[in-house]
Design an enzyme around this catalytic site. Structure first.
Site, mmCIF file in Angstrom:
data_model
loop_
_atom_site.group_PDB
_atom_site.id
_atom_site.type_symbol
_atom_site.label_atom_id
_atom_site.label_comp_id
_atom_site.label_asym_id
_atom_site.label_seq_id
_atom_site.Cartn_x
_atom_site.Cartn_y
_atom_site.Cartn_z
ATOM 1 N N ALA A 1 -5.424 -3.866 7.108
ATOM 2 C CA ALA A 1 -5.569 -4.339 5.731
ATOM 3 C C ALA A 1 -4.662 -5.534 5.475
ATOM 4 O O ALA A 1 -3.638 -5.722 6.152
ATOM 5 C CB ALA A 1 -5.238 -3.218 4.749
ATOM 6 N N CYS A 2 -5.047 -6.344 4.482
ATOM 7 C CA CYS A 2 -4.204 -7.463 4.052
ATOM 8 C C CYS A 2 -4.483 -7.700 2.565
ATOM 9 O O CYS A 2 -4.706 -6.752 1.818
ATOM 10 C CB CYS A 2 -4.471 -8.711 4.903
ATOM 11 S SG CYS A 2 -6.151 -9.356 4.778
ATOM 12 N N ALA A 3 -4.473 -8.946 2.137
ATOM 13 C CA ALA A 3 -4.716 -9.231 0.730
ATOM 14 C C ALA A 3 -6.213 -9.304 0.418
ATOM 15 O O ALA A 3 -6.675 -8.803 -0.605
ATOM 16 C CB ALA A 3 -4.032 -10.539 0.335
ATOM 17 N N TYR B 1 0.859 -1.188 0.000
ATOM 18 C CA TYR B 1 0.000 0.000 0.000
ATOM 19 C C TYR B 1 0.892 1.235 0.000
ATOM 20 O O TYR B 1 1.840 1.322 0.793
ATOM 21 C CB TYR B 1 -0.907 -0.010 1.227
ATOM 22 C CG TYR B 1 -1.924 -1.133 1.213
ATOM 23 C CD1 TYR B 1 -3.117 -0.990 0.523
ATOM 24 C CD2 TYR B 1 -1.671 -2.339 1.870
ATOM 25 C CE1 TYR B 1 -4.046 -2.018 0.498
ATOM 26 C CE2 TYR B 1 -2.598 -3.375 1.850
ATOM 27 C CZ TYR B 1 -3.786 -3.201 1.160
ATOM 28 O OH TYR B 1 -4.704 -4.227 1.124
#
Lengths: 140, 76
Positions: free
Chosen positions: A73-75, A44
């Site tokens: 957040a992640c994938a 990001y």
């Protein structure tokens, strides 16, 4: 093992990448819980972001500020949901989970580090279960 | 004995529940296994790493499929 304290957690707030962009512009911090190799491939960008991998989150969650809006957040949004609930368990209130994750962020044309081509492999690596512990031989 | 297996429903979580069922059958112990797959409820136990096992309201194991001997020690 430590004493267990069971808590009824409030439902996590979930935000899409577009809403996250607005919150980040307004001063929120993005916490990327993907593993370092995933972040090295594509990350990001264009915002205030720190990487606390889910595999280290139990030891490092105190690095997350309490006095600021935080977006996890992640994938895909699954691992970060777990991290979001863990922060809620620890008494955080200004936290939200981004769903979905890096692929939608890239598709929307938001800033990144690394290569957009690596998005697929980051999604493939997504699993919210313990990855380091192998099953006993008798179960394989 | 009431046992909760915490995990999102992956293979390791299923293996954990199956192992406990098998060891209980081997030892003749009566157990009731409840699978908790909702992330909010799982983390409500303070657990980040799954599969995890809760017995008598206490987290006795987390982060892997337990060994046969571990399960045996819980049931005895």
């Amino acid at each position: 093992m430590n004493k267990t304290v069971k808590k009824d957690l409030a439902e996590a707030r979930e935000v899409c990448p577009t809403t996250s962009q607005r919150l980040l512009r307004e001063g929120a911090l993005l916490v990327d819980v993907r593993e370092p190799d995933e972040v090295a491939q594509v990350g990001y960008g264009g915002c205030d972001v720190v990487n606390i991998p889910l595999s280290q989150f139990e030891d490092r969650w105190q690095e997350v500020p309490r006095d600021r809006d935080v977006i996890l957040a992640c994938a895909m949004g699954e691992r970060s949901l777990k991290a979001t609930y863990f922060l809620i368990y620890q008494g955080y209130t200004r936290v939200a989970n981004m769903r979905p994750g890096i692929a939608r962020w890239v598709a929307r044309g938001f800033p990144i580090t690394g290569s957009a081509d690596a998005v697929a492999s980051s999604e493939a690596a997504s699993s919210c279960c313990g990855g380091s512990a192998a099953a006993p031989d008798e179960l394989l | 004995m009431e046992i909760k297996v915490l995990g999102p429903g992956c293979a390791k979580c299923k293996a954990t529940a199956d192992l406990i069922t098998r060891v209980a059958a081997e030892t003749g112990k009566s157990v009731s296994i409840e699978k908790i797959e909702d992330m909010r409820q799982i983390v409500g136990f303070g657990v980040m790493t799954t599969p995890a096992v809760v017995i008598g309201g206490k987290v006795v194991h987390k982060g892997s499929v337990p060994s046969h001997d571990q399960v045996l020690s819980w049931l005895n």
